[in-house]
Design a protein around this motif. Structure first.
Motif, PDB file in Angstrom:
ATOM      1  N   THR A  53      -0.276-105.793 -15.528  1.00 50.64           N
ATOM      2  CA  THR A  53       1.137-105.505 -15.298  1.00 50.64           C
ATOM      3  C   THR A  53       1.735-104.849 -16.541  1.00 50.64           C
ATOM      4  OG1 THR A  53       1.317-107.403 -13.822  1.00 50.64           O
ATOM      5  CG2 THR A  53       3.366-106.492 -14.702  1.00 50.64           C
ATOM      6  N   THR A  54       2.409-103.733 -16.326  1.00 44.86           N
ATOM      7  CA  THR A  54       2.975-102.975 -17.455  1.00 44.86           C
ATOM      8  C   THR A  54       4.500-102.987 -17.409  1.00 44.86           C
ATOM      9  OG1 THR A  54       2.852-100.924 -16.185  1.00 44.86           O
ATOM     10  CG2 THR A  54       0.973-101.460 -17.597  1.00 44.86           C
ATOM     11  N   ILE A  55       5.089-102.956 -18.587  1.00 52.04           N
ATOM     12  CA  ILE A  55       6.538-102.868 -18.722  1.00 52.04           C
ATOM     13  C   ILE A  55       6.834-101.887 -19.843  1.00 52.04           C
ATOM     14  CG2 ILE A  55       8.634-104.126 -19.386  1.00 52.04           C
ATOM     15  CD1 ILE A  55       7.409-106.579 -18.029  1.00 52.04           C
ATOM     16  N   TYR A  56       7.855-101.051 -19.625  1.00 53.97           N
ATOM     17  CA  TYR A  56       8.197-100.005 -20.592  1.00 53.97           C
ATOM     18  C   TYR A  56       9.659-100.113 -21.015  1.00 53.97           C
ATOM     19  CZ  TYR A  56       3.885 -97.794 -19.003  1.00 53.97           C
ATOM     20  OH  TYR A  56       2.568 -97.533 -18.698  1.00 53.97           O
ATOM     21  N   ALA A  57       9.913 -99.684 -22.240  1.00 54.48           N
ATOM     22  CA  ALA A  57      11.287 -99.511 -22.678  1.00 54.48           C
ATOM     23  C   ALA A  57      11.892 -98.341 -21.903  1.00 54.48           C
ATOM     24  CB  ALA A  57      11.337 -99.231 -24.173  1.00 54.48           C
ATOM     25  N   ASP A  58      13.190 -98.410 -21.639  1.00 57.80           N
ATOM     26  CA  ASP A  58      13.849 -97.352 -20.861  1.00 57.80           C
ATOM     27  C   ASP A  58      13.673 -95.980 -21.514  1.00 57.80           C
ATOM     28  OD1 ASP A  58      16.706 -99.361 -19.791  1.00 57.80           O
ATOM     29  OD2 ASP A  58      14.690 -99.147 -18.963  1.00 57.80           O
TER      30      ASP A  58
END
Length: 120
Positions: A53-58
């Motif tokens: 699962t990946t999450i990125y800064a806006d």
């Protein structure tokens, strides 16, 4: 103890691409990329957990891609459409489960950093 060694930084013109790599000695729950520009606080860029699962800064969504190659214990950050404001020292980090995923205090192990410079 997890040891992390980054590579792949450099100088590029705006609109160009770079790929950062991070060789890890172990595989914790979560790994991430942070960056720190001169005079600014270190900020989270992207993170990936064991499930992928990946999450990125806006600020980097749609331009950066984090991935890992488990067989080689290597983390990557593909950076496309680079902007001058992406200029910073980039750090690989390994950490624990927690929320929010890019909370800096979740990360116990850090690499030495690799410089990325984007010129206009």
């Amino acid at each position: 103890q997890v040891q992390l060694v980054e590579s792949g930084g450099g100088s590029v013109q705006a609109g160009g691409s770079l790929r950062l790599s991070c060789a890890a000695s172990g595989w914790p729950y979560r790994m991430a990329w942070f960056r720190q520009a001169p005079g600014k606080e270190r900020e989270g860029v992207a993170t990936i957990d064991r499930a992928g699962t990946t999450i990125y800064a806006d600020s980097v969504k749609g331009r950066f891609t984090i991935s890992l190659e488990k067989a080689k214990y290597t983390l990557y950050l593909q950076m496309d459409s680079l902007k001058p404001e992406d200029t910073a020292m980039y750090y690989c980090a390994a950490g624990r489960s927690g929320w929010p995923p890019l909370y800096i205090r979740l990360y116990d192990y850090w690499g030495q950093g690799t410089q990325v410079t984007v010129s206009s």
